[in-house]
Design an enzyme around this catalytic site. Structure first.
Site, PDB file in Angstrom:
ATOM      1  N   ASP A   1     -11.044  10.330   8.750  1.00 27.97           N
ATOM      2  CA  ASP A   1     -10.946   9.833   7.375  1.00 27.97           C
ATOM      3  C   ASP A   1     -11.629   8.474   7.258  1.00 27.97           C
ATOM      4  O   ASP A   1     -11.115   7.561   6.626  1.00 27.97           O
ATOM      5  CB  ASP A   1      -9.475   9.729   6.959  1.00 27.97           C
TER       6      ASP A   1
ATOM      7  N   VAL B   1       3.307   1.209   2.903  1.00 26.21           N
ATOM      8  CA  VAL B   1       3.002   0.092   3.791  1.00 26.21           C
ATOM      9  C   VAL B   1       3.550  -1.200   3.177  1.00 26.21           C
ATOM     10  O   VAL B   1       3.344  -1.471   1.993  1.00 26.21           O
ATOM     11  CB  VAL B   1       1.480  -0.042   4.016  1.00 26.21           C
TER      12      VAL B   1
ATOM     13  N   GLY C   1       0.823  -1.206   0.000  1.00 23.35           N
ATOM     14  CA  GLY C   1       0.000   0.000   0.000  1.00 23.35           C
ATOM     15  C   GLY C   1       0.849   1.243   0.000  1.00 23.35           C
ATOM     16  O   GLY C   1       1.980   1.244   0.495  1.00 23.35           O
TER      17      GLY C   1
ATOM     18  N   GLY D   1       0.415   5.611   0.600  1.00 26.02           N
ATOM     19  CA  GLY D   1      -0.415   6.746   0.975  1.00 26.02           C
ATOM     20  C   GLY D   1       0.325   8.044   0.741  1.00 26.02           C
ATOM     21  O   GLY D   1       1.448   8.073   0.219  1.00 26.02           O
ATOM     22  N   GLY D   2      -0.313   9.145   1.124  1.00 28.25           N
ATOM     23  CA  GLY D   2       0.297  10.442   0.903  1.00 28.25           C
ATOM     24  C   GLY D   2       1.541  10.660   1.730  1.00 28.25           C
ATOM     25  O   GLY D   2       2.436  11.410   1.330  1.00 28.25           O
ATOM     26  N   MET D   3       1.633  10.004   2.887  1.00 23.33           N
ATOM     27  CA  MET D   3       2.757  10.226   3.783  1.00 23.33           C
ATOM     28  C   MET D   3       3.689   9.020   3.874  1.00 23.33           C
ATOM     29  O   MET D   3       4.879   9.192   4.144  1.00 23.33           O
ATOM     30  CB  MET D   3       2.236  10.531   5.204  1.00 23.33           C
ATOM     31  N   ALA D   4       3.173   7.828   3.690  1.00 24.81           N
ATOM     32  CA  ALA D   4       3.966   6.641   4.002  1.00 24.81           C
ATOM     33  C   ALA D   4       3.650   5.503   3.046  1.00 24.81           C
ATOM     34  O   ALA D   4       2.629   5.501   2.353  1.00 24.81           O
ATOM     35  CB  ALA D   4       3.684   6.199   5.447  1.00 24.81           C
TER      36      ALA D   4
END
Length: 633
Positions: free
Chosen positions: A132, A23, A16, A18-21
């Site tokens: 969210d 996974v 995965g 995301g915008g920050m990290a």
């Protein structure tokens, strides 16, 4: 991949982003278990603002412990890589489940929402707002367990050093109206998001879509949710009422807590006569309209970033600062707002009524083809928007107009552009197939493109009769969805229940059991019952046999009749002889006489010297009388 984090966590694959990290699927080499690990992106790891936000997420999530929330195992930093180690949840996101299956059955949707609300209520009790909540952040295992994930933008109310203002970063399709107005995220904004999630579970799609983020946000602020029961009348009104209350635009109408919503959900199916929930605000004074800058809604900068940029522009914003200071004066601000409203009113007046273009009445185009509508509108010098929306319809065939914007009867003028929505086909509406034979129901369902799966159960209905269907009568199926499956529960027929066959002749019992499909094994045994009589059965009376079980076996024990061999009792004392014969089922008669003075055998003095039925004789009747003769002492 073979990368090790903190000399413990071996990265296997990325699962995965995301915008920050990012996974990763990983292995905990110490505990030898599969885990998921979220690592802050390298480009952000040097930014103290993002590090603070990442650590805030870790602190928030690690404080939670609930079966419906993804568990956090570890938080740390290794060579400037900031990471969070969490529970790996095999399965799929709720969004993926909806994309694959469309609208879920109401019972399944309620079960998922109970779990999600239970986890959310726990987070709210600890002062944590998710901010969210959406199907993409809810994981569902293969066993049906739902777990809330990604507290990446969770806000701990107590951490005021990081939350001087709230920044809206969640998905717009689940955005509460007050967040779109720039207000602070609260427990009730999470509840609104869950109301939209519940709607999507039952409808198969979100209630509001638009061409731009601002358009979607405005719909959340201004429009009522489309009716669920118009889509699927089998959904109970009490269930739709929960969604109406959860997504109420007025916070006074909305659930005050996730616990309150959960309690309502737990009893909704028992409230069968509930009326549709309608909010009455007729006595309320209208609140002033709040005009929001679209950048305010969708800006993802943190307060610290805004402050830094403000410092950089300080020298260039002297005049702006003075204006802002003046706007703090309520009278000045009121004047500015009044002026803006007046200017907008004047512009709207000239747009609607200015010039030489005279207004006309919008004709009724619903039910027509687009080409037919274009011919009609040509007389009004009005055109149709090139962007034509499409939707499924209950009433109109594919290609026919289902709605227009503006609607019929509205004012239109030369040069206007009309937006139309065209049917992409009628819904396939399921019938009630219970009571039909399986073959008949399958034929009907195959005809409308459904694959039929079968479950079987014992019933007093005739074998092959449809007892239940997984999709209820009135269920609406998207005709463009080719993956259509329904499960029918079919009657096996009633149980075969055994009777008591003892006392019957073997032939009668055999015929009855053969008629029930049993294989009969005969076992013979002597008894006092007449020969050929059933004296025992290995399956007791009342034993139930599944009607589909073809391997049916029973053993009957049958009497061969009575048979006993007469023993010799000559030479025994009279009492011993009598006892031996009675134990074998004989009736004993005794006759004693004096020992003769001559010719007698002294061995039989006080003993039996003769018996009426000779030893070795077989008798076939219990209780046969034997007379024994003995010499008295």
């Amino acid at each position: 991949m073979n990368k090790i984090i903190a000399e413990r966590y071996e990265l296997i694959d990325i699962i995965g982003q995301g915008g920050m990290a990012d996974v990763y699927l990983a292995n905990d080499t110490i505990l030898n278990r599969t885990i998921a690990i979220k690592i802050l992106r390298t480009s952000l790891a040097k930014d103290p603002i993002y590090i603070a936000r990442f650590q805030r997420e870790a602190s928030a999530a690690a404080a939670l412990s609930h079966k419906n929330i993804v568990e956090i195992y570890d938080v740390g930093e290794d060579n400037d890589q900031y990471y969070i180690v969490m529970e790996y949840v095999p399965g799929r996101t709720l969004k993926e489940l909806i994309a694959k299956r469309g609208a879920l059955h109401v019972m399944e949707a309620i079960d998922i929402m109970k779990q999600v609300l239970s986890g959310t209520a726990r987070a709210h009790q600890m002062g944590i707002i998710h901010r969210d909540l959406k199907p993409q952040n809810i994981l569902v295992t293969d066993t049906g367990t739902a777990k809330i994930a990604d507290f990446g933008i969770a806000s701990i109310q107590s951490l005021t050093q990081f939350t001087q203002t709230d920044v809206i970063m969640g998905s717009l399709h689940y955005l509460a109206p007050e967040l779109a107005r720039g207000e602070k995220a609260t427990v009730q904004s999470d509840i609104y998001a869950l109301g939209i999630v519940f709607y999507e579970l039952l409808r198969g799609q979100v209630p509001f879509n638009g061409e731009s983020p601002v358009n979607i946000a405005l719909k959340h602020m201004q429009e009522d949710l489309p009716s669920l029961r118009e889509f699927n009348p089998s959904i109970p009104q009490s269930v739709e009422n929960i969604i109406i209350k959860a997504t109420a635009k007025n916070l006074n109408d909305r659930y005050k807590s996730a616990t309150e919503m959960l309690e309502d959900l737990q009893t909704c199916l028992s409230r069968t006569d509930e009326e549709k929930l309608v909010f009455d605000h007729s006595d309320e004074v209208n609140d002033p309209t709040i005009v929001v800058n679209p950048r305010q809604i969708f800006d993802e900068e943190e307060p610290e970033e805004v402050e830094e940029r403000a410092v950089e522009k300080k020298n260039n914003n002297g005049k702006g600062k003075q204006i802002l200071e003046k706007l703090k004066n309520p009278k000045v601000l009121a004047g500015v707002v009044a002026g803006v409203v007046l200017i907008i009113g004047i512009i709207c007046y000239f747009l609607l009524f200015g010039g030489n273009k005279q207004p006309n009445v919008m004709p009724d185009l619903v039910g027509l083809k687009q080409s037919e509508a274009e011919k009609i509108l040509k007389d009004y010098d009005v055109t149709i928007n090139k962007t034509v929306f499409k939707e499924l319809s209950d009433d109109y065939k594919k290609g026919l107009i289902t709605k227009t914007d503006p609607e019929k009867g509205s004012s239109i003028k030369e040069g206007d552009v009309i937006t139309i929505t065209v049917s992409k086909g009628k819904y396939i509406v399921l019938d009630d197939y219970t009571g039909l034979s399986y073959d008949e129901a399958k034929k009907k369902l195959n005809k409308i493109g459904f694959k039929v799966d079968i479950k079987r159960e014992v019933s007093d209905k005739k074998a092959g009769t449809v007892l239940e269907q997984s999709l209820e009568k009135g269920y609406k199926q998207d005709p463009t969805d080719k993956d259509r499956t329904i499960t029918l529960t079919i009657s096996k027929g009633s149980y075969v229940i055994l009777d008591d066959y003892t006392g019957m002749s073997y032939d009668d019992a055999y015929n009855k059991l053969s008629g029930l499909g049993f294989n009969v094994t005969k076992r013979e045994q002597t008894s006092d019952q007449p020969a050929g009589t059933v004296i025992d059965q290995n399956l007791a009376k009342g034993y139930k046999v599944d009607p589909t079980d073809t391997n049916r076996n029973i053993t009957l024990t049958v009497s061969t009749g009575y048979s006993q061999t007469v023993p010799s009792v000559v030479g025994l004392t009279p009492d011993s002889a009598k006892s031996n014969l009675e134990n074998l089922g004989f009736t004993v008669s005794m006759e004693g006489t004096q020992f003769p003075e001559s010719g007698g055998d002294e061995r039989y003095i006080g003993a039996v010297y003769k018996q009426s039925i000779a030893a070795g004789t077989k008798v076939d009747k219990k209780g046969t009388t034997i007379t024994i003769y003995y010499y008295e002492d």
